[in-house]
Design a protein around this motif. Structure first.
Motif, short mmCIF file in Angstrom:
data_model
loop_
_atom_site.label_atom_id
_atom_site.label_comp_id
_atom_site.label_asym_id
_atom_site.label_seq_id
_atom_site.Cartn_x
_atom_site.Cartn_y
_atom_site.Cartn_z
N ASN C 58 0.81 -1.22 0.00
CA ASN C 58 0.00 0.00 0.00
C ASN C 58 0.84 1.26 0.00
N ILE C 59 1.99 1.24 0.57
CA ILE C 59 2.78 2.47 0.68
C ILE C 59 3.95 2.47 -0.31
N PHE C 60 4.85 1.52 -0.15
CA PHE C 60 6.03 1.55 -1.00
C PHE C 60 5.69 1.27 -2.47
N PRO C 67 4.04 4.82 -9.02
CA PRO C 67 3.96 6.12 -9.71
C PRO C 67 5.21 6.43 -10.51
N LEU C 68 6.39 6.12 -9.92
CA LEU C 68 7.64 6.39 -10.64
C LEU C 68 7.75 5.51 -11.88
N LEU C 69 7.35 4.27 -11.73
CA LEU C 69 7.41 3.35 -12.87
C LEU C 69 6.49 3.82 -13.99
N LEU C 70 5.29 4.22 -13.61
CA LEU C 70 4.33 4.66 -14.62
C LEU C 70 4.82 5.92 -15.33
N GLY C 75 7.49 8.11 -20.32
CA GLY C 75 8.57 8.80 -21.01
C GLY C 75 8.51 10.30 -20.87
N ALA C 76 8.01 10.79 -19.78
CA ALA C 76 7.95 12.25 -19.58
C ALA C 76 8.94 12.62 -18.49
N PRO C 77 10.08 13.17 -18.85
CA PRO C 77 11.09 13.48 -17.82
C PRO C 77 10.61 14.51 -16.81
N SER C 78 9.86 15.51 -17.28
CA SER C 78 9.39 16.54 -16.35
C SER C 78 8.46 15.93 -15.29
N GLY C 79 7.61 15.04 -15.79
CA GLY C 79 6.72 14.36 -14.85
C GLY C 79 7.49 13.51 -13.87
N LEU C 80 8.57 12.91 -14.35
CA LEU C 80 9.39 12.07 -13.48
C LEU C 80 10.04 12.92 -12.40
N LEU C 81 10.51 14.08 -12.84
CA LEU C 81 11.15 14.98 -11.88
C LEU C 81 10.15 15.45 -10.83
N VAL C 82 8.95 15.77 -11.31
CA VAL C 82 7.92 16.21 -10.36
C VAL C 82 7.60 15.09 -9.37
N SER C 83 7.47 13.90 -9.87
CA SER C 83 7.18 12.76 -9.00
C SER C 83 8.31 12.53 -8.02
N LEU C 84 9.54 12.63 -8.54
CA LEU C 84 10.69 12.43 -7.66
C LEU C 84 10.72 13.51 -6.57
N ALA C 85 10.46 14.74 -7.01
CA ALA C 85 10.45 15.84 -6.04
C ALA C 85 9.36 15.64 -5.00
#
Lengths: 628, 209, 242
Positions: C58-60, C67-70, C75-85
């Protein structure tokens, strides 16, 4: 180099030193430091007392010594002594001086050994008639002047016997002793003539110039030390009477041993009491440089202490080792009583389950008003509308909670509501899945309008996030499916977007957290909150169901409420099968509590009323319960 | 240094709490920040639960390594074995699969339900001994209420519903028990607010120094 | 034997295991024993293991990895950065808090715990204030609201008496927990004001009734569990032996 032992501290010092280097006491005898006149006094032997004429001379000498000019000025003792009886005067203190075994008082010896006063030099002799008229001079003083004239023979004054006074023997013995030689008066002080001249001529600067006249008139005539007269045979040394001993001057008393041994005490080395022992020193102890006393580091342990130490060590060692507990009997009275209660409860219930009895009527709706409200809210759910179901009860309460939960889920499934299941309990997802299998159309065909979002951690924190954004708090199902893209859930952004929220919990605290965090937002948006609780949570949830604006719109509490809803919705469930046994167990429990309480009170009252024949000594009875 | 760390920890707690509280009062201004902080706190709460499980494993693992043989070692071994097997089974099969549900239904439900059943025996035993230990008017009132509620909760076997008993039970639950429960809830709420404010003022530091 | 066949045997096997575990726990009525302790330790192990897996899923998995995998797969780097942030700070904080598991490093995790406690305290304050205090005070104050009174005169009297009873009960229950005492003479026992003392005594009665209802509810829930276990035991005996 020769060494001298200090008379005070006993430590050795070199010959050259005058004072002890340890205690500062004088090393040499005091005699050497004394002036000659005082030394002569100390060394002079006792001499025979002077004769009567010399008594007058003595009296006169005394008068000269004390500067007495008239008879009225004489003290009484001196007036008396001026005309002593002849016997007293003439009797030498022979017994005291001749017998070495007897102690002769020093003052008496001194008195008997007084030499004749030396004739004062003409310069010192006051001219007759110059100072005092002759008729005014006392006889003894006049005789004293005649005595100084060697041509005038000395006359013995007639003895004056004491009237009515018994003459002591010693004084009588003194009278009987013939004195051929005149008793020479020993002056109190002796001076060297040369010194006298110097002192008398000289000297205002001289210390002796401050001496009174009588002292300065004393000549330095050396008296001849007469040998002591041999004691005539037949004389018996006399014992001194007590009053005489009491009159004895302190100096002449033979030194007795001090009351305490002062040899170990320090000698005063500074101040007016210098040289003395056993007195408080003027010097503070702090200034005295003394080697500190060294104490032995070795601990002196007696046998008794050693044995106690061994005991203590054994005691401490035994504290660390766990002692085996005494074997407890398996069947204690409490265990038997508890077993009896368990059998009394379990056996009838098992019997009812075996019988599958359905004879006990269901409770009426009037007795459980919350059930009707609950049912009304439930049936108002439209098809395909999302309903949030929170499965927050523990696994152990499945017997009670699943009756109502199943009835609710079944009813909602009938109405084709979209069920969103979640839980703030870790076991919740599994229990939610159990519920979903109940409403399966067929094995392998789960109910399509349901989704299990899983576990929401944090308790009240998670609920606070759920109220604001369910999408962020539970983004995916446990099967990794995004439910928020489904048609029924696309419109869900906050908790208030659900048509109904039903919380199923056995814990009052969980119910309170749900009500506190979600009811303000749900009430504001007109969304109903329904609760399915266990009987134990009902009392604390009822306040939220009452009032003008209740925070909980429907309450289903315990097995009675669940069975009633089951009956109301027509869902076949396990509740009815348990109802008879439940009713019987309630009755048996109430009766056991009643009987147990009454019997307990009666037994306690009987015990307290019994006379205390077996009361142990010093044991107090239990204190009475305080009334709060 | 220790004091600086302690003050720093208190400042972190105060700052986070004040921001969330202000987010309640000013949702337009601080609503987003409040949501972010609460979201982080929820995830950290999960980490805290994980920490508890790790601690449980460490404690029982340490017990296994003690040289002295005892029953506690056996108990710890059973616990760790069941934990590992459960993690393997549920982890592979996913938490809502058939086998995960079977595991919970087979092991967790019977044990917890049985514990609750034993509680019934203990509760009846303690209630029947209450008056013999403490004879007081509140004890009498308490036991009287218990008996009346039990008898009025369900119709009696062979007798049926006794109206007076059921009415009395309903009245007890909806009037005096309601009043008492409301008073208790108000007291609990006041206590929770006071405790929370003490934490936000730095007076209480349950997280440690 | 495949999984499907195995699943068919799962229910009987599960029933037997449940039967044995039920008896092992019910043996506690005689006293604490070895069988009871074994059953309890099995229960703790299973519950802890299930909780650990649920947290992971449920958490990890659902909130961090998935979310990071999706986003990565999209293939959206900006989205990845936002998710990472969005995710990294909390991951770092979580890892930082895990230092509490070690006795030597436990002090390092205190700031994270302080953050958690601060947010939790504020949430509890908000819930207690807006969820319980204000509504319940309003409900107490509105207990004599004539708009909610019944129309029937006979019921009105009963309603009024009940409302007074509720009002008095609420206030006296609260006053029971008021422990302020008056200034007293040295050596004397501190006491409350007589008015508060009498109110507290009345409140004690209401608390006794509330706790009696609470106790009866707990006992009823436990009795349901007892009935449920009895039913389960009989069902297993019936299915296996009969």
């Amino acid at each position: 180099m020769a060494e001298i032992l200090c008379p005070e501290c006993g430590k050795s010092n070199t010959d050259e030193l005058e004072t002890c280097r340890f205690c500062q006491a004088p090393l040499k005898p005091i005699d050497d430091a004394l002036p000659d006149w005082l030394g002569d006094l100390q060394h002079s032997e006792p001499e025979q007392p002077t004769e009567t004429s010399s008594t007058g001379e003595v009296g006169g000498l005394e008068a000269d010594l004390f500067g007495v000019t008239s008879d009225s000025d004489l003290p009484d003792w001196l007036r008396q002594s001026a005309t002593p009886p002849k016997s007293e005067i003439h009797a030498p203190p022979a017994p005291a001086s001749t017998d070495p075994t007897e102690e002769t008082p020093d003052w008496l010896a001194a008195l008997s050994s007084l030499p004749e006063p030396k004739a004062l030099p003409p310069s010192k002799v006051p001219a007759q008639g110059s100072a005092v008229p002759a008729e005014k001079l006392p006889d003894w003083l006049a005789n004293l002047g005649e005595a100084q004239n060697p041509d005038i023979p000395l006359e013995e004054p007639p003895p004056v016997p004491f009237d009515g006074v018994e003459t002591p023997d010693w004084l009588t013995s003194l009278d009987n002793v013939p004195t051929d030689k005149p008793v020479e008066v020993v002056p109190a002080f002796t001076f060297n003539e040369e010194e006298d001249a110097e002192l008398l001529v000289g000297g205002e600067d001289q210390p002796l110039s401050t001496l009174p006249d009588w002292a300065s008139q004393i000549t330095s005539e050396q008296t001849e030390v007469l040998p002591p007269e041999p004691i005539e045979p037949g004389l018996v040394p006399e014992e001194l009477p007590g009053w005489l001993i009491a009159m004895r001057p302190v100096e002449s008393v033979a030194p007795t041993a001090p009351l305490e041994d002062l040899s170990g005490t320090d000698v005063v080395s500074a101040g007016p009491l210098i040289g003395l022992r056993g007195v408080l020193s003027a010097e503070p102890d702090a200034l005295k440089s003394r080697k500190p006393v060294s104490y032995s580091l070795k601990l002196h342990v007696t046998d008794d202490q050693r044995s106690r130490l061994v005991l203590m060590e054994e005691l401490l060692a035994s504290e660390l080792t766990p002692k085996p507990l005494p074997a407890q009997p398996v069947l204690t009275p409490q265990n038997i009583f508890r077993l009896g209660i368990a059998l009394a409860l379990f056996l009838p219930v098992l019997f009812m389950m075996i019988r599958q009895s359905l004879s006990v009527p269901l409770p009426s709706m009037e007795t459980l008003p919350g059930v009707q409200d609950f049912y009304n809210e439930l049936v108002d759910v439209a098809p395909e509308t999302p309903v949030l179901l929170a499965i927050d009860y523990e696994a152990g309460f499945t017997g009670e909670m699943e009756v109502g939960a199943r009835a609710v889920v079944e009813q909602l499934a009938r109405q084709q509501a979209y069920l969103v299941l979640m839980s703030t309990n870790t076991t919740g997802p599994a229990l939610a899945e159990r519920l979903l299998t109940e409403i399966a159309i067929a094995p392998g065909k789960p109910y399509p309008n349901a989704v299990n979002l899983g576990y929401l951690p944090g308790g009240a924190l998670g609920l606070a996030e759920l109220v604001l954004s369910p999408r962020q708090s539970l983004p995916y199902t446990l099967n990794a499916i995004d439910p928020w893209v489904l048609p029924s859930l696309t419109s869900i952004n906050t908790l208030s977007d659900f048509s109904l929220v039903i919380v199923m919990t056995n814990d009052a605290e969980t119910a309170r957290a749900w009500i506190e965090q979600t009811s303000p937002a749900l009430q504001a948006n007109g969304v109903s909150l329904l609760l399915v609780t266990s009987s134990q949570a009902e009392p604390l949830v009822i306040p939220y169901t009452s009032g003008a604006l209740p925070q909980v719109q429907g309450l289903l509490a315990g097995l009675p409420g669940s069975v009633l809803l089951e009956h109301r919705t027509g869902v076949a469930s396990n509740g009815s099968g348990m109802w008879d046994a439940f009713s019987l167990s309630l009755t048996i429990s109430a009766l056991m509590i009643l009987i147990g309480s009454v019997s307990g009170v009666v037994i306690t009252a009987l015990k307290e009323g019994k006379p205390e024949t077996k009361k142990q000594p010093g044991r107090k009875s239990e204190p009475k319960q305080e009334q709060s | 240094m220790k004091k600086a760390l302690s003050i720093g920890n208190a400042l972190i707690a105060i700052a986070a709490g004040v921001l969330v509280l202000l987010g309640y009062l000013l949702p337009e201004l601080l609503g987003t920040l409040r949501t972010l902080l609460v979201q982080w706190a929820v995830i950290l709460a999960a980490f805290a639960l994980l920490l508890g499980i790790i601690n449980l494993v460490m404690v029982h693992g340490k017990r296994l390594t003690t040289p002295k043989a005892s029953l506690n070692k056996l108990y710890s071994a059973v616990l760790l074995l069941s934990l590992i097997l459960t993690i393997l089974l549920v982890g592979i099969a996913t938490p809502t699969s058939f086998w995960s549900v079977w595991l919970v239904s087979t092991f967790q439900v019977p044990v917890e339900a049985s514990l609750l059943a034993v509680l019934a025996v203990v509760l009846v035993y303690s209630a029947s001994r209450l008056l013999s230990r403490r004879l007081h008017w509140t004890s009498l009132l308490f036991l009287g209420t218990v008996v009346l509620v039990l008898l009025g909760m369900a119709p009696l076997l062979f007798i049926g519903e006794v109206p007076i008993l059921s009415s009395l039970r309903q009245w007890l639950a909806s009037v005096p028990a309601l009043a008492g429960a409301r008073g208790l809830l108000l007291g609990v709420a006041l206590g929770a607010i006071a405790t929370g404010l003490r934490i936000l003022m730095g007076v209480d530091r349950p997280y440690g120094d | 034997m495949n999984l499907e066949q195995l699943s068919q045997w799962a229910d009987p096997i599960g029933a037997v295991i449940g039967f044995v575990l039920t008896l092992m726990v019910l043996s506690y009525v005689i006293g604490d024993n070895f069988l009871f302790r074994i059953a309890i330790h099995i229960f703790i192990g299973v519950a802890s293991g299930y909780a650990a897996v649920i947290i992971f899923y449920n958490i990890f998995w659902n909130q961090v990895i998935l979310p990071l995998l999706l986003v990565f797969l999209q293939g959206a780097p900006s989205g990845l950065l936002v998710s990472l942030a969005h995710i990294l700070p909390v991951l770092l904080l979580g890892g930082w808090m895990l230092t509490k598991a070690s006795p030597r490093l436990a002090r390092l995790g205190t700031p994270v715990l302080a953050f958690l406690v601060g947010v939790g305290a504020a949430t509890v304050i908000g819930g207690a204030l807006f969820g319980t205090l204000i509504p319940q005070v309003a409900a107490t104050a509105g207990v004599l609201d004539l708009d909610a009174a019944p129309d029937d005169t006979g019921k009105l009297v009963g309603w009024f008496i009940s409302s007074i009873f509720i009002l008095v009960g609420t206030v006296t229950t609260l006053s029971y927990f008021q422990f302020g005492v008056r200034p007293h003479i040295e050596g004397a026992i501190p006491t409350r004001h007589p008015f508060f003392e009498s109110m507290a005594t009345i409140g004690q009665g209401f608390i006794a009734i509330t706790l009696g209802v609470f106790f009866a509810g707990v006992l009823a829930a436990a009795l349901v569990a007892l009935v449920d276990r009895a039913r389960f035991l009989w069902q297993v005996i019936q299915s296996i032996f009969l």
